[in-house]
Design an enzyme around this catalytic site. Structure first.
Site, PDB file in Angstrom:
ATOM      1  N   LYS A 483       0.851  -1.201   0.000  1.00 51.10           N
ATOM      2  CA  LYS A 483       0.000   0.000   0.000  1.00 51.10           C
ATOM      3  C   LYS A 483       0.883   1.247   0.000  1.00 51.10           C
ATOM      4  O   LYS A 483       2.085   1.178   0.251  1.00 51.10           O
ATOM      5  CB  LYS A 483      -0.911  -0.001   1.235  1.00 51.10           C
ATOM      6  CG  LYS A 483      -0.180  -0.021   2.564  1.00 51.10           C
ATOM      7  CD  LYS A 483      -1.144  -0.120   3.720  1.00 51.10           C
ATOM      8  CE  LYS A 483      -0.390  -0.127   5.059  1.00 51.10           C
ATOM      9  NZ  LYS A 483      -1.302  -0.156   6.194  1.00 51.10           N
ATOM     10  N   ARG A 582      -9.993   0.338  15.850  1.00 50.51           N
ATOM     11  CA  ARG A 582      -9.933   1.061  14.583  1.00 50.51           C
ATOM     12  C   ARG A 582     -11.034   0.532  13.674  1.00 50.51           C
ATOM     13  O   ARG A 582     -11.970   1.239  13.360  1.00 50.51           O
ATOM     14  CB  ARG A 582      -8.546   0.913  13.953  1.00 50.51           C
ATOM     15  CG  ARG A 582      -8.292   1.793  12.750  1.00 50.51           C
ATOM     16  CD  ARG A 582      -6.824   1.829  12.342  1.00 50.51           C
ATOM     17  NE  ARG A 582      -6.346   0.543  11.850  1.00 50.51           N
ATOM     18  CZ  ARG A 582      -5.128   0.350  11.340  1.00 50.51           C
ATOM     19  NH1 ARG A 582      -4.272   1.362  11.282  1.00 50.51           N
ATOM     20  NH2 ARG A 582      -4.762  -0.853  10.915  1.00 50.51           N
ATOM     21  N   TYR A 709      17.138  31.368   3.022  1.00 47.91           N
ATOM     22  CA  TYR A 709      16.022  32.238   3.389  1.00 47.91           C
ATOM     23  C   TYR A 709      16.075  32.627   4.871  1.00 47.91           C
ATOM     24  O   TYR A 709      16.429  31.804   5.730  1.00 47.91           O
ATOM     25  CB  TYR A 709      14.683  31.534   3.115  1.00 47.91           C
ATOM     26  CG  TYR A 709      14.323  31.414   1.647  1.00 47.91           C
ATOM     27  CD1 TYR A 709      14.135  32.549   0.863  1.00 47.91           C
ATOM     28  CD2 TYR A 709      14.159  30.171   1.059  1.00 47.91           C
ATOM     29  CE1 TYR A 709      13.790  32.450  -0.481  1.00 47.91           C
ATOM     30  CE2 TYR A 709      13.806  30.054  -0.282  1.00 47.91           C
ATOM     31  CZ  TYR A 709      13.629  31.198  -1.041  1.00 47.91           C
ATOM     32  OH  TYR A 709      13.299  31.088  -2.369  1.00 47.91           O
ATOM     33  N   MET A 758      12.401  24.857  -1.229  1.00 50.92           N
ATOM     34  CA  MET A 758      11.504  23.919  -1.905  1.00 50.92           C
ATOM     35  C   MET A 758      12.283  22.873  -2.696  1.00 50.92           C
ATOM     36  O   MET A 758      11.949  21.683  -2.680  1.00 50.92           O
ATOM     37  CB  MET A 758      10.550  24.667  -2.834  1.00 50.92           C
ATOM     38  CG  MET A 758       9.539  23.757  -3.525  1.00 50.92           C
ATOM     39  SD  MET A 758       8.439  24.634  -4.652  1.00 50.92           S
ATOM     40  CE  MET A 758       7.418  25.531  -3.476  1.00 50.92           C
TER      41      MET A 758
END
Length: 815
Positions: A483, A582, A709, A758
């Site tokens: 998954k 769950r 930054y 980024m």
């Protein structure tokens, strides 16, 4: 080897049923990777954990007509059988005879670490000096060594074979089969040490291999090894190597300086440049030099050969290509053995169409006509759609290749032809000698071209699965969780590999994940762990199996089954609630559940639950409570159903900590990726994932200047700062900037400085010698490890892996 069936039977005292005159040159043991059926027999190897006889039909379907087995299976017609008492002992007996009747000089390599890399280095250095045969891959076991020895043919003058053991008394059997003229002992470490009473017993076992050797080359830095070999083998020629100057071969100068390494060998000195100066690499280099000297290679040529060594890490790699292609890149070396290995790897993929790029085989002192006849036979059996031949020599034999064949003098000519860029939805194998630089073709064909890559080692996945299987009963099934894009590794690529290795089930979270796998040819049963209401029709259409956990989803799914017109009992999986709170049916609901199921056209394929805290020793009592609830409620439900579905509750940490509760199946996820909360188990697993990039630029930042930054880092002295092309869009969380996290550069940790951008980040490399632009940067693998990186991020390894952006190129390798 080259024997008739009758001769093989005579050598091994076996029984023949069928044609005794068939000539056998190869023995295949894995029906999935049979790359040639000509003169090939399939051996069904039976072990305490598995029976190779269940794969006989698959081998026959591939075209094999000679089967070596402990039983004849009479339902197969026109098959020649070699019936043996014990398949492993047959293999060893045949290999012993074959080796003892060959006339080659032999090198036997054993030890805890470094066997495979030294075998490969020696082969690279010697194959064009002597016709040489070697162990393929890491074939060094009770089965692997005999298969390696059977590769010897009359043209070979030198054999290099590695020999591995994991338990006492195994080496005696292997030495009986193979007694090398030159014995090489590598580093003795902790691998398999737990199976021996003491380090002394381990050393005694290893050096048994050298009983009949004339020369023994060994690492003399280990005092007990040095003592044992001198006591036991004082009459033989002994040569020790190592860092200590008491050895006959040692490094004379300071290895930390930026200068050539100087090795002293007797009264001679050998000087050569080395970029990688870790202890393991240098120790292996000393062993290599010692063997080359013993074989009479001159110093000047030794230096030339060391400089030409390629890293063993240059392995078969699979990458996603343009136009739906898969590109198999094996553009590092080319000989017949490596061609066979590449063709085996190719057979693990399920694409019906395939193309091959193949160059001249250079440096081989054999008849060109015979060589390329054998090459073409191997290639023709693979039924390639298109073959591209590159070189002056191989192109002369174009007519031998049955596929649509195009010829080119060099790689650039093929690139300019544009043929490759017209291929779509195929598997493309690039196989060439290094001088042709066909890695340039990979650059053209690959879909993503970033310097940042996620490397996934498929053999390491298989190792980790097999380790977990070794803790289980032979009959226990295994479901692999794929998954979330197989935890970020690539669901299709991982699933196809696992399907090839006969995993019993695959588990996905949502139907869309299962549909994608079905569309790409995955046929293994797939369980959808969280089937959404809108996906029921799709689940049925693509033969997926839902996990059902409440009466609401049970009724809705059954409605969908009825509407679909499905006329058999549809397979479902029932989830029980055992304490995690769950999903799942609770104990008081089981009577109603069983009554409901008995009146529906559904078959309960399995009953399962999930452990919440099996990785936490402090929660052992709660985990045992969960296991007891599952035992009680699943048994009750089975009694009510009147048949026994598969039962499973253990996850990766459950397999290693609560093995007694394995039931009929277990589920493996993070364990196959090589992660365990148990430090002792962790030592047995192999790292699967390597996330890495390169240095784009190195800047000198002066005292008081800032980086990144918001000026979060300010230098307090002139500092070397490296910029690397990876950032939070690639899955690196911003929170590990500002010297919280570190990355690996040249075996050192370099702290991340300033805010992470980024697409980029900066690291401090001021303390790292010889660092330069283009150097590899390890985000995680060994140093830092995946666990250490997750710790920087204040999270778990699952989240780290599933956060890696799809834009990061995945490369699948086999070492």
């Amino acid at each position: 080897m080259n024997y008739t069936v009758q001769e093989i039977a005579g050598i091994t005292n076996a029984q023949v049923i069928g044609n005794k005159d068939i000539v056998i040159k190869n023995i295949a043991f894995d029906s999935r990777i049979i790359y040639s059926t000509k003169n090939t027999a399939f051996i069904a190897i039976n072990t305490p954990k598995n029976s190779g006889e269940k794969f006989i039909e698959s081998a026959i379907d591939r075209g094999i007509n000679v089967i070596i087995s402990e039983h004849q299976h009479q339902q197969f017609e026109n098959i020649t059988w070699i019936v043996v008492e014990n398949s492993v002992e047959f293999l060893q007996k045949l290999a012993k005879y074959h080796f003892e009747h060959s006339h080659l000089q032999s090198i036997g390599i054993t030890g805890s670490n470094g066997k495979t890399i030294l075998k490969e280095w020696l082969y690279q250095c010697l194959w064009n000096e002597f016709p040489t045969v070697k162990s393929p891959k890491s074939f060094n076991s009770q089965i692997g060594l005999p298969l390696s020895l059977l590769q010897i043919n009359d043209s070979h003058k030198l054999g290099i074979f590695e020999v591995g053991i994991s338990n006492p008394h195994e080496m005696e059997k292997l030495e009986n089969i193979f007694h090398p003229e030159i014995g090489l002992l590598t580093h003795i470490g902790t691998a398999h040490a737990a199976n021996f009473q003491s380090e002394e017993e381990l050393i005694d076992e290893k050096i048994t291999l050298f009983k009949d050797s004339k020369v023994i080359i060994y690492n003399g830095d280990h005092p007990l090894v040095d003592q044992k070999i001198k006591e036991l083998y004082s009459s033989k020629k002994l040569i020790s190597y190592g860092f200590k100057d008491g050895n006959q071969v040692f490094i004379k100068n300071n290895i930390s300086r930026e200068e050539n390494i100087i090795v002293e060998y007797g009264n001679e000195e050998i000087s050569f440049p080395v970029h990688q100066r870790d202890e393991a690499t240098l120790t292996n280099a000393l062993a290599l030099i010692t063997v080359l000297k013993e074989l009479g290679i001159e110093n000047e040529k030794i230096v030339e050969k060391i400089n030409g060594l390629k890293a063993v890490e240059m392995r078969l790699e699979a990458i996603e290509g343009i136009k739906g292609n898969i590109v198999i890149n094996d553009s590092f070396n080319l000989d017949l053995d490596s061609l066979k290995t590449a063709l085996q790897f190719l057979n693990e993929y399920n694409k019906p169409q395939k193309s091959l790029v193949l160059t001249d085989i250079v440096g081989v002192n054999s008849n060109s006509q015979e060589l390329y006849e054998e090459v073409s036979e191997l290639v023709n059996e693979q039924k390639f759609d298109t073959v591209f031949l590159i070189g002056d020599e191989i192109t002369k034999f174009e007519e031998l290749f049955k596929a649509a064949t195009f010829t080119f003098i060099n790689t650039q000519e093929l690139i300019e032809s544009k043929h490759l860029t017209e291929i779509n939805n195929q598997i493309i194998l690039l196989k060439g000698a290094r001088k042709f630089e066909i890695e340039k073709l990979k650059d053209i064909l690959e879909l993503r071209k970033h310097d940042t890559v996620l490397e996934i080692n498929l053999n390491a996945i298989l190792h980790n699965i097999n380790y977990h299987k070794s803790l289980l009963k032979p009959t226990t099934k295994m479901m692999a969780m794929v998954k979330a894009n197989a935890y970020g590794l690539g669901s299709y690529e991982i699933s196809e590999f696992l399907q090839h290795h006969h995993i019993d089930y695959l588990g996905v979270a949502y139907a869309d994940e299962g549909v994608e796998l079905r569309k790409k040819g995955i046929t293994t049963p797939i369980v959808v762990m969280n089937p959404e209401q809108h996906s029921y029709k799709t689940i049925i259409e693509y033969n997926l199996e839902p996990e059902l956990y409440s009466f609401r989803v049970l009724e809705l799914f059954y409605e969908a089954v009825q509407k679909s017109g499905y006329d058999k009992k549809y397979p479902i999986h029932i989830k029980l609630e055992t304490g995690m709170h769950r999903l799942g049916f609770k104990g008081p609901e089981l009577d109603e559940l069983s009554e409901t199921l008995l009146h529906k056209n559904l078959k309960v394929q399995s009953i399962l639950s999930h452990l919440s805290s099996s990785d936490m020793p402090e929660e052992k009592d709660f985990t045992l409570q969960q296991l007891n609830i599952f035992d009680k409620n699943s048994s009750y439900l089975v009694g009510k159903l009147g048949y026994r579905p598969i039962l499973h509750i253990l996850n990766s940490s459950g397999i290693t900590s609560y093995t007694d509760h394995q039931h009929d199946m277990v589920r493996i996820g993070i364990g196959m990726i090589g992660e365990s909360p148990n430090s002792e188990i962790q030592k047995q697993l192999r790292s699967v994932v390597s996330f890495k990039t390169v240095i784009s630029q190195i800047s000198s930042v002066e005292n008081g200047e800032s980086v990144g930054y918001s000026r979060k880092f300010k230098a307090d002295h002139t500092t070397k700062i490296a910029t690397i092309p990876v950032g939070y869009a690639d899955g690196i969380p911003r929170l590990i900037g500002n010297q919280i996290g570190s990355l690996g550069v040249n075996k050192n940790l370099a702290p991340i400085v300033g805010n992470i951008c980024m697409d980029m980040m900066m690291i401090n490399v001021d303390h790292i010698a010889n660092v330069k632009e283009g150097d590899t940067v390890v985000i995680f693998n060994a140093h830092p490890s995946l666990k250490e990186f997750a710790s920087y991020c204040k999270t778990i390894t699952y989240e780290v892996l599933t956060s890696i952006s799809p834009r990061v190129k995945r490369i699948y390798i086999k070492d």
